[in-house]
Structure formats: C-alpha cells, structure tokens
Design a protein around this motif. Structure first.
Motif, PDB file in Angstrom:
ATOM      1  N   LEU A  73       0.838  -1.196   0.000  1.00 13.16           N
ATOM      2  CA  LEU A  73       0.000   0.000   0.000  1.00 13.16           C
ATOM      3  C   LEU A  73       0.877   1.252   0.000  1.00 13.16           C
ATOM      4  CD1 LEU A  73      -2.698  -0.908   2.666  1.00 13.16           C
ATOM      5  CD2 LEU A  73      -3.010  -0.790   0.203  1.00 13.16           C
ATOM      6  N   CYS A  74       0.305   2.327  -0.492  1.00 10.77           N
ATOM      7  CA  CYS A  74       0.955   3.636  -0.425  1.00 10.77           C
ATOM      8  C   CYS A  74       0.181   4.471   0.593  1.00 10.77           C
ATOM      9  CB  CYS A  74       0.946   4.310  -1.797  1.00 10.77           C
ATOM     10  SG  CYS A  74       1.701   5.937  -1.789  1.00 10.77           S
ATOM     11  N   PHE A  75       0.819   4.786   1.708  1.00 15.45           N
ATOM     12  CA  PHE A  75       0.190   5.540   2.791  1.00 15.45           C
ATOM     13  C   PHE A  75       0.610   7.009   2.694  1.00 15.45           C
ATOM     14  CE2 PHE A  75       0.630   1.241   4.349  1.00 15.45           C
ATOM     15  CZ  PHE A  75      -0.594   0.995   4.943  1.00 15.45           C
ATOM     16  N   THR A  76      -0.353   7.883   2.772  1.00 17.75           N
ATOM     17  CA  THR A  76      -0.084   9.318   2.885  1.00 17.75           C
ATOM     18  C   THR A  76      -0.531   9.722   4.280  1.00 17.75           C
ATOM     19  OG1 THR A  76      -0.587   9.614   0.554  1.00 17.75           O
ATOM     20  CG2 THR A  76      -0.504  11.591   1.895  1.00 17.75           C
ATOM     21  N   ASP A  82      -4.549   9.379   3.324  1.00 15.06           N
ATOM     22  CA  ASP A  82      -5.000   8.595   2.183  1.00 15.06           C
ATOM     23  C   ASP A  82      -4.228   7.281   2.145  1.00 15.06           C
ATOM     24  OD1 ASP A  82      -6.416   7.977  -0.093  1.00 15.06           O
ATOM     25  OD2 ASP A  82      -5.055   9.051  -1.439  1.00 15.06           O
ATOM     26  N   VAL A  83      -4.890   6.236   1.660  1.00 11.35           N
ATOM     27  CA  VAL A  83      -4.261   4.920   1.468  1.00 11.35           C
ATOM     28  C   VAL A  83      -4.666   4.404   0.102  1.00 11.35           C
ATOM     29  CG1 VAL A  83      -4.092   2.556   2.326  1.00 11.35           C
ATOM     30  CG2 VAL A  83      -4.329   4.429   3.945  1.00 11.35           C
ATOM     31  N   LYS A  84      -3.674   3.967  -0.693  1.00 13.80           N
ATOM     32  CA  LYS A  84      -3.946   3.481  -2.048  1.00 13.80           C
ATOM     33  C   LYS A  84      -3.180   2.196  -2.300  1.00 13.80           C
ATOM     34  CE  LYS A  84      -4.683   8.026  -4.021  1.00 13.80           C
ATOM     35  NZ  LYS A  84      -4.240   9.006  -5.008  1.00 13.80           N
ATOM     36  N   PHE A  85      -3.742   1.354  -3.189  1.00 15.62           N
ATOM     37  CA  PHE A  85      -3.037   0.173  -3.642  1.00 15.62           C
ATOM     38  C   PHE A  85      -1.935   0.589  -4.598  1.00 15.62           C
ATOM     39  CE2 PHE A  85      -7.195  -1.799  -2.656  1.00 15.62           C
ATOM     40  CZ  PHE A  85      -6.756  -2.773  -1.785  1.00 15.62           C
ATOM     41  N   LEU A  86      -0.869  -0.214  -4.631  1.00 17.60           N
ATOM     42  CA  LEU A  86       0.182   0.040  -5.619  1.00 17.60           C
ATOM     43  C   LEU A  86      -0.106  -0.643  -6.924  1.00 17.60           C
ATOM     44  CD1 LEU A  86       3.565   0.052  -3.712  1.00 17.60           C
ATOM     45  CD2 LEU A  86       2.352   1.917  -4.748  1.00 17.60           C
TER      46      LEU A  86
END
Length: 161
Positions: free
Chosen positions: A111-114, A157-161
């Motif tokens: 995951l990409c965590f902001t 924010d959290v997004k899939f890579l």
C-alpha cells in the motif's frame, strides 16, 4: 529622483531640438549607472562635455536596517505562509481507508500511505504488519524491512500500488 533629473535634461533637449539641426548647436546625452556611486549623466553641447553626476547611493539605498523584533515577526509570517493544514476526513473516506487496509492485510498487498506528521505530508510504501486498536496505530513494514508506526488520526490517504 534620477528619473526626474534625466527627464528634465531630456525636456531641455526637446526644447532646443529646433536649433539642433544648425551647425552651431549640437546636443547629445549619455547616461551610465554605477552600482554604488550613482548615475552619471553626460550632456554634450557643441561637442564639449558638461558633466552632471547624480549621487543617489545606488544599491546601498535599498539595504534595510532591521530591528530584531522585525526580523522575528517576518520569520513568523514566512513560517505561517508555508504551513500546511491537515485535511479533515469524513466518515466515507475513513471507511474507504479501512476497507483498503483490511483487503491489503488479507491478500498481503503493498500500500501507499499518505500521512500528516510535523506539519507536513509524508509518503510510505509498505505492507500492513499489525493494526493496534487500543493504541490506534498501524504498524507498517516498508520495502527495506523497517517497521513504522503511524497513528490512525494521522492518515490522510491509502492506495493500492
């Protein structure tokens, strides 16, 4: 001040321009600016130089004398201008973040965590190792196998890579 004096000289030349075509009266003007001494205006009349030096301190004129209180207030103002504000998340965004984290934990995905920390946004890429509900923290293992702890309230924010 310099512009006024130069414009006066130019006006003088314009008034005398009807006589300029005759061989008796020839007027020319040259302007040269020096950074610390001022501006040198040279007026030539009948090929003889009539030098006029305009002393205006040049670049030294604009150096400021600042009191320590002024410097402190200017720094505070600059600091406040560059300050970032953490966005407020509504319930739908929080639920979407929670679903993304749960799905990534189940399938062991990156995951990409902001997150927002120390008045700035940071990015972190890694896998969720553990969710501590009591401390309200997420433990994340990044690509270098380092462990990071991020508070739930700091996530943006959290997004899939």
């Amino acid at each position: 001040m310099i512009g006024d004096q130069i414009s006066k000289i130019q006006l003088f030349l314009l008034l005398l321009s009807p006589f300029q075509n005759t061989k008796k009266h020839i007027f020319t003007i040259k302007v040269k600016t020096y950074p610390f001494t001022g501006t040198l205006v040279r007026l030539y009349y009948n090929l003889k130089e009539v030098g006029i030096m305009i002393r205006d301190r040049g670049a030294m004129k604009w150096t400021a004398m600042m009191l320590p209180e002024h410097v402190m207030k200017l720094r505070e103002f600059d600091w406040d201008q560059n300050k970032k504000v953490k966005p407020e998340l509504d319930e739908q965004q929080l639920e979407l973040i929670e679903e993304t984290i749960c799905e990534a934990m189940a399938e062991n995905l990156d995951l990409c965590f902001t997150y927002f920390e120390w008045e700035d946004f940071h990015l972190l890429i890694g896998k969720v190792h553990y969710m501590d509900v009591y401390k309200k923290q997420i433990r994340i293992v990044d690509l270098h196998e380092d462990l990071h702890k991020i508070n739930f309230c700091d996530l943006v924010d959290v997004k899939f890579l």
